[in-house]
Design an enzyme around this catalytic site. Structure first.
Site, PDB file in Angstrom:
ATOM      1  N   LYS A  25     -48.998 -47.435  62.938  1.00  0.00           N
ATOM      2  CA  LYS A  25     -48.102 -46.489  63.591  1.00  0.00           C
ATOM      3  C   LYS A  25     -48.808 -45.749  64.733  1.00  0.00           C
ATOM      4  O   LYS A  25     -48.306 -45.661  65.860  1.00  0.00           O
ATOM      5  CB  LYS A  25     -47.576 -45.499  62.545  1.00  0.00           C
ATOM      6  CG  LYS A  25     -46.798 -44.357  63.109  1.00  0.00           C
ATOM      7  CD  LYS A  25     -45.563 -44.845  63.826  1.00  0.00           C
ATOM      8  CE  LYS A  25     -45.012 -43.821  64.756  1.00  0.00           C
ATOM      9  NZ  LYS A  25     -43.682 -43.403  64.465  1.00  0.00           N
ATOM     10  N   GLU A  81     -35.889 -42.074  69.837  1.00  0.00           N
ATOM     11  CA  GLU A  81     -34.744 -41.172  69.924  1.00  0.00           C
ATOM     12  C   GLU A  81     -33.750 -41.713  70.937  1.00  0.00           C
ATOM     13  O   GLU A  81     -34.138 -42.256  71.968  1.00  0.00           O
ATOM     14  CB  GLU A  81     -35.204 -39.774  70.339  1.00  0.00           C
ATOM     15  CG  GLU A  81     -35.917 -39.086  69.207  1.00  0.00           C
ATOM     16  CD  GLU A  81     -36.244 -37.649  69.539  1.00  0.00           C
ATOM     17  OE1 GLU A  81     -35.412 -36.942  70.117  1.00  0.00           O
ATOM     18  OE2 GLU A  81     -37.366 -37.249  69.198  1.00  0.00           O
ATOM     19  N   THR A 131     -44.396 -33.843  60.572  1.00  0.00           N
ATOM     20  CA  THR A 131     -45.852 -33.625  60.489  1.00  0.00           C
ATOM     21  C   THR A 131     -46.285 -32.996  61.812  1.00  0.00           C
ATOM     22  O   THR A 131     -46.792 -33.691  62.690  1.00  0.00           O
ATOM     23  CB  THR A 131     -46.617 -34.938  60.243  1.00  0.00           C
ATOM     24  OG1 THR A 131     -46.118 -35.937  61.149  1.00  0.00           O
ATOM     25  CG2 THR A 131     -46.459 -35.433  58.834  1.00  0.00           C
ATOM     26  N   ARG A 165     -38.576 -31.392  73.199  1.00  0.00           N
ATOM     27  CA  ARG A 165     -39.974 -31.237  72.832  1.00  0.00           C
ATOM     28  C   ARG A 165     -40.905 -31.951  73.819  1.00  0.00           C
ATOM     29  O   ARG A 165     -40.723 -33.120  74.126  1.00  0.00           O
ATOM     30  CB  ARG A 165     -40.204 -31.749  71.408  1.00  0.00           C
ATOM     31  CG  ARG A 165     -39.654 -30.773  70.373  1.00  0.00           C
ATOM     32  CD  ARG A 165     -39.785 -31.313  68.984  1.00  0.00           C
ATOM     33  NE  ARG A 165     -38.789 -32.349  68.717  1.00  0.00           N
ATOM     34  CZ  ARG A 165     -38.700 -33.012  67.566  1.00  0.00           C
ATOM     35  NH1 ARG A 165     -39.556 -32.770  66.605  1.00  0.00           N
ATOM     36  NH2 ARG A 165     -37.766 -33.915  67.390  1.00  0.00           N
ATOM     37  N   THR A 206     -45.053 -39.959  59.997  1.00  0.00           N
ATOM     38  CA  THR A 206     -46.307 -40.385  60.634  1.00  0.00           C
ATOM     39  C   THR A 206     -47.403 -39.436  60.164  1.00  0.00           C
ATOM     40  O   THR A 206     -47.366 -38.241  60.474  1.00  0.00           O
ATOM     41  CB  THR A 206     -46.164 -40.343  62.163  1.00  0.00           C
ATOM     42  OG1 THR A 206     -45.092 -41.217  62.519  1.00  0.00           O
ATOM     43  CG2 THR A 206     -47.447 -40.790  62.850  1.00  0.00           C
ATOM     44  N   LYS A 212     -47.917 -35.800  70.146  1.00  0.00           N
ATOM     45  CA  LYS A 212     -48.466 -35.427  68.829  1.00  0.00           C
ATOM     46  C   LYS A 212     -49.402 -36.522  68.309  1.00  0.00           C
ATOM     47  O   LYS A 212     -50.490 -36.235  67.829  1.00  0.00           O
ATOM     48  CB  LYS A 212     -47.280 -35.251  67.878  1.00  0.00           C
ATOM     49  CG  LYS A 212     -47.620 -34.821  66.491  1.00  0.00           C
ATOM     50  CD  LYS A 212     -46.374 -34.358  65.766  1.00  0.00           C
ATOM     51  CE  LYS A 212     -45.473 -35.481  65.307  1.00  0.00           C
ATOM     52  NZ  LYS A 212     -46.007 -36.296  64.213  1.00  0.00           N
ATOM     53  N   CYS A 251     -43.275 -37.476  69.666  1.00  0.00           N
ATOM     54  CA  CYS A 251     -44.160 -38.470  69.046  1.00  0.00           C
ATOM     55  C   CYS A 251     -45.432 -38.759  69.844  1.00  0.00           C
ATOM     56  O   CYS A 251     -46.530 -38.574  69.330  1.00  0.00           O
ATOM     57  CB  CYS A 251     -43.377 -39.753  68.821  1.00  0.00           C
ATOM     58  SG  CYS A 251     -41.856 -39.470  67.913  1.00  0.00           S
ATOM     59  N   LYS A 302     -36.180 -37.415  77.554  1.00  0.00           N
ATOM     60  CA  LYS A 302     -35.735 -38.719  78.053  1.00  0.00           C
ATOM     61  C   LYS A 302     -34.213 -38.739  77.925  1.00  0.00           C
ATOM     62  O   LYS A 302     -33.637 -37.876  77.240  1.00  0.00           O
ATOM     63  CB  LYS A 302     -36.381 -39.864  77.285  1.00  0.00           C
ATOM     64  CG  LYS A 302     -35.947 -39.959  75.850  1.00  0.00           C
ATOM     65  CD  LYS A 302     -36.496 -41.238  75.246  1.00  0.00           C
ATOM     66  CE  LYS A 302     -35.928 -41.473  73.872  1.00  0.00           C
ATOM     67  NZ  LYS A 302     -36.391 -42.683  73.264  1.00  0.00           N
ATOM     68  N   ALA A 334     -43.257 -45.885  86.005  1.00  0.00           N
ATOM     69  CA  ALA A 334     -44.025 -44.720  86.451  1.00  0.00           C
ATOM     70  C   ALA A 334     -43.084 -43.529  86.572  1.00  0.00           C
ATOM     71  O   ALA A 334     -41.889 -43.688  86.801  1.00  0.00           O
ATOM     72  CB  ALA A 334     -44.677 -45.030  87.788  1.00  0.00           C
TER      73      ALA A 334
HETATM   74  C1  UGA Z   1     -41.577 -43.245  70.470  1.00  0.00           C
HETATM   75  C2  UGA Z   1     -41.783 -44.754  70.259  1.00  0.00           C
HETATM   76  O1  UGA Z   1     -41.260 -45.469  71.375  1.00  0.00           O
HETATM   77  C3  UGA Z   1     -41.091 -45.222  68.967  1.00  0.00           C
HETATM   78  O2  UGA Z   1     -41.369 -46.604  68.744  1.00  0.00           O
HETATM   79  C4  UGA Z   1     -41.634 -44.393  67.798  1.00  0.00           C
HETATM   80  O3  UGA Z   1     -41.047 -44.758  66.571  1.00  0.00           O
HETATM   81  C5  UGA Z   1     -41.353 -42.931  68.060  1.00  0.00           C
HETATM   82  O4  UGA Z   1     -42.012 -42.563  69.292  1.00  0.00           O
HETATM   83  C6  UGA Z   1     -41.906 -42.144  66.895  1.00  0.00           C
HETATM   84  O5  UGA Z   1     -43.130 -42.113  66.718  1.00  0.00           O
HETATM   85  O6  UGA Z   1     -41.128 -41.635  66.092  1.00  0.00           O
HETATM   86  P1  UGA Z   1     -39.619 -41.712  71.455  1.00  0.00           P
HETATM   87  O7  UGA Z   1     -40.606 -40.597  71.398  1.00  0.00           O
HETATM   88  O8  UGA Z   1     -38.264 -41.482  70.926  1.00  0.00           O
HETATM   89  O9  UGA Z   1     -40.192 -43.005  70.679  1.00  0.00           O
HETATM   90  O10 UGA Z   1     -39.431 -42.095  72.983  1.00  0.00           O
HETATM   91  P2  UGA Z   1     -39.855 -43.277  73.978  1.00  0.00           P
HETATM   92  O11 UGA Z   1     -38.666 -44.025  74.394  1.00  0.00           O
HETATM   93  O12 UGA Z   1     -40.995 -44.041  73.471  1.00  0.00           O
HETATM   94  O13 UGA Z   1     -40.319 -42.413  75.244  1.00  0.00           O
HETATM   95  C7  UGA Z   1     -41.425 -41.512  75.168  1.00  0.00           C
HETATM   96  C8  UGA Z   1     -41.700 -40.910  76.506  1.00  0.00           C
HETATM   97  O14 UGA Z   1     -42.240 -41.876  77.405  1.00  0.00           O
HETATM   98  C9  UGA Z   1     -40.469 -40.341  77.210  1.00  0.00           C
HETATM   99  O15 UGA Z   1     -40.803 -39.082  77.744  1.00  0.00           O
HETATM  100  C10 UGA Z   1     -40.171 -41.329  78.316  1.00  0.00           C
HETATM  101  O16 UGA Z   1     -39.568 -40.734  79.418  1.00  0.00           O
HETATM  102  C11 UGA Z   1     -41.569 -41.829  78.645  1.00  0.00           C
HETATM  103  N1  UGA Z   1     -41.606 -43.179  79.244  1.00  0.00           N
HETATM  104  C12 UGA Z   1     -41.191 -44.255  78.528  1.00  0.00           C
HETATM  105  C13 UGA Z   1     -42.097 -43.338  80.532  1.00  0.00           C
HETATM  106  O17 UGA Z   1     -42.489 -42.356  81.205  1.00  0.00           O
HETATM  107  N2  UGA Z   1     -42.153 -44.608  81.061  1.00  0.00           N
HETATM  108  C14 UGA Z   1     -41.773 -45.695  80.360  1.00  0.00           C
HETATM  109  O18 UGA Z   1     -41.869 -46.819  80.916  1.00  0.00           O
HETATM  110  C15 UGA Z   1     -41.268 -45.521  79.073  1.00  0.00           C
END
Ligand code: UGA
Length: 459
Positions: free
Chosen positions: A232, A165, A89, A355, A126, A291, A288, A348, A280
């Site tokens: 969500k 991911e 989406t 993306r 989503t 978006k 995700c 990450k 931080a």
């Molecule tokens: C995120 C959610 O965590 C999932 O629960 C959800 O299902 C998914 O989106 C989705 O909607 O499909 P994701 O995008 O794979 O998962 O990655 P995250 O681990 O959540 O990290 C997102 C971003 O936040 C990354 O760029 C990461 O580096 C950053 N981040 C994460 C921080 O800067 N600090 C943190 O403490 C944690």
């Protein structure tokens, strides 16, 4: 075949659809993953995963007897009891989530349903709030066009995903909770049956994905479809907000000489706050959070209900990239003509997904200021070359060649292998040993002892 085994089709074999389909087949269901991309399907049929996801190929091979792949959904949905929509989406220019592919999938599914049968159609993508109703309408219309009005029973349910991911299979097999949005008991029953092995943890874990110690059984949250859709968005917006909050505090820490990692530890021990998502850094990226926060903002605009906290989270996140550039600018007394090595490209660790990656945002900002960029990433360089041929950057095969003669290093993605780098060797080979640790990966004392001018985020 076990009596609990469900025949199902997953439409869309992206990281959500594929993870869901592969794991459900592993758990005993009969799953066909359908995707329009013939190359992807050909790869999957050879047992290869199109995405970099820990455990995927292993679980695919273990699940192989119950797992099939197909290009055309209409040809495979007829015999299924449950069809799950997991297509993308993407963002519309307005920020709203674009339901085009969901509707297309709904139409295609309806084109393959058989008269006299009943189906549960589960929306996992989503989606904008109210999409369940929209999907039901599109299906009804298509069935009416086929002259099958009232001859096929289709129940639509919502089942948002919480897969991250890099740990998607882990999250699928050992979730914190499973949320289903249903408006009839039959849908609740079949979804409970679908997830029973997970809810009761009755399966033998795949060797590379052992059950976490002290893992307790996940609750099944059964609610209405609209609330499920909102859960969500609220979850992702809250997590983004938590990160932006700690990033805002990090900025203040820098001004007063506090260490944000200590502050995060000190507040995270309060169970009302919790320690996770308080790291931080350069801010959030991925497919995700950016978006979904934009979609919530657009929803607020459409409904005349401002989303002030979500908007602030987005603004803090953008500011975080700019702040990193400003700090490099200060440390180097200008970045124009400087050689800057960036460690990490993916949004990450654990994925090659680029993306909305903070690293790429930073690279673009530095290129605008005419710095020379060198980059390294353990897995995402090929993707970057293919998807961003426009970027005038130098790809380096290892961090040491990246550092050679450079004016600064930026740690943009906290890949675990970077933690083991020989900082003394890196700094000794640089022209000016400046290290901007954009994810607070290194110990500042050790980095300084290794000869670096160390700049962390909020410390
Ligand atoms: C995120 C959610 O965590 C999932 O629960 C959800 O299902 C998914 O989106 C989705 O909607 O499909 P994701 O995008 O794979 O998962 O990655 P995250 O681990 O959540 O990290 C997102 C971003 O936040 C990354 O760029 C990461 O580096 C950053 N981040 C994460 C921080 O800067 N600090 C943190 O403490 C944690």
């Amino acid at each position: 075949m076990s009596p609990d085994s469900i025949h199902m089709v997953v439409v869309g074999a992206g990281y959500v659809g594929l993870t869901t389909g592969v794991c459900l087949a592993y758990l005993g269901h009969h799953v066909t993953c359908a995707d329009k991309d013939p190359e992807k399907i050909a790869l999957l049929k050879r047992g290869k995963s199109p995405i970099h996801e820990q455990g995927m190929e292993e679980v695919m091979s273990l699940a192989a007897p119950r797992l099939a792949f197909a290009e055309r959904a209409p040809e495979v949905v007829g015999d299924a009891d449950l069809v799950l929509i997991a297509v993308g989406t993407p963002c519309k220019p307005s920020g709203q989530a674009d339901n085009r592919y969901v509707e297309e999938a709904a139409r295609e599914i309806a084109a393959g349903l058989q008269p006299g049968r009943s189906y549960t159609l589960v929306v996992k993508s989503t989606v904008p709030i109210g999409t369940n109703r929209r999907v039901a309408h599109v299906v009804e219309q298509t069935l009416a066009d086929r002259g099958l009005n009232g001859k096929v029973k289709v129940r639509v349910a919502s089942n948002p995903e919480f897969l991250s991911e890099g740990t998607a299979l882990q999250n699928m097999l050992y979730p914190d909770r499973i949320v289903i949005g249903v408006d009839n008991p039959e849908s609740a029953d079949i979804l409970r049956q679908l997830y029973r092995p997970i809810l009761e943890q009755t399966f033998d874990p795949p060797p590379s994905l052992p059950r976490p110690t002290a893992y307790s059984l996940p609750p099944l949250v059964t609610t209405d479809p609209i609330s499920a859709e909102m859960i969500k968005y609220a979850a992702n917006a809250f997590l983004s907000m938590k990160i932006s909050f700690i990033n805002e505090i990090a900025g203040l820490c820098e001004k007063v000489g506090a260490d944000v990692t200590e502050v995060a530890r000190g507040i995270g021990l309060d169970p009302r706050i919790g320690p996770r998502f308080l790291q931080a850094g350069l801010g959030w990226g991925g497919s995700c959070f950016p978006k979904d926060t934009k979609a919530l903002h657009a929803m607020g605009e459409e409904l005349g209900e401002p989303t002030l906290l979500v908007d602030a989270s987005i603004a803090v996140n953008q500011h975080q990239r700019q702040r990193a550039v400003d700090r490099l600018q200060d440390a180097l007394k200008g970045v124009r003509g400087r050689v800057i090595g960036v460690l990490g490209l993916s949004f990450k660790p654990g994925t090659d997904d680029l993306r909305e990656s903070a690293s790429l945002d930073l690279i673009r900002l530095l290129l605008e200021r005419e710095a020379h960029l060198r980059v390294h990433d353990p897995v995402a360089m090929e993707q970057a070359r293919t998807l961003h041929p426009d970027l005038d950057i130098e790809y380096c095969s290892d961090p040491y060649s990246l550092a050679q003669g450079a004016d600064a290093l930026v740690l943009a993605t906290e890949w675990p292998e970077y933690r083991r780098l020989d900082l003394g060797r890196l700094s000794a080979s640089m022209r000016t040993p400046v290290l901007l640790d954009g994810r607070n990966l290194f110990d500042p004392t050790a980095a300084r002892a290794a000869g670096f001018t160390y700049i962390g985020v909020g410390r």
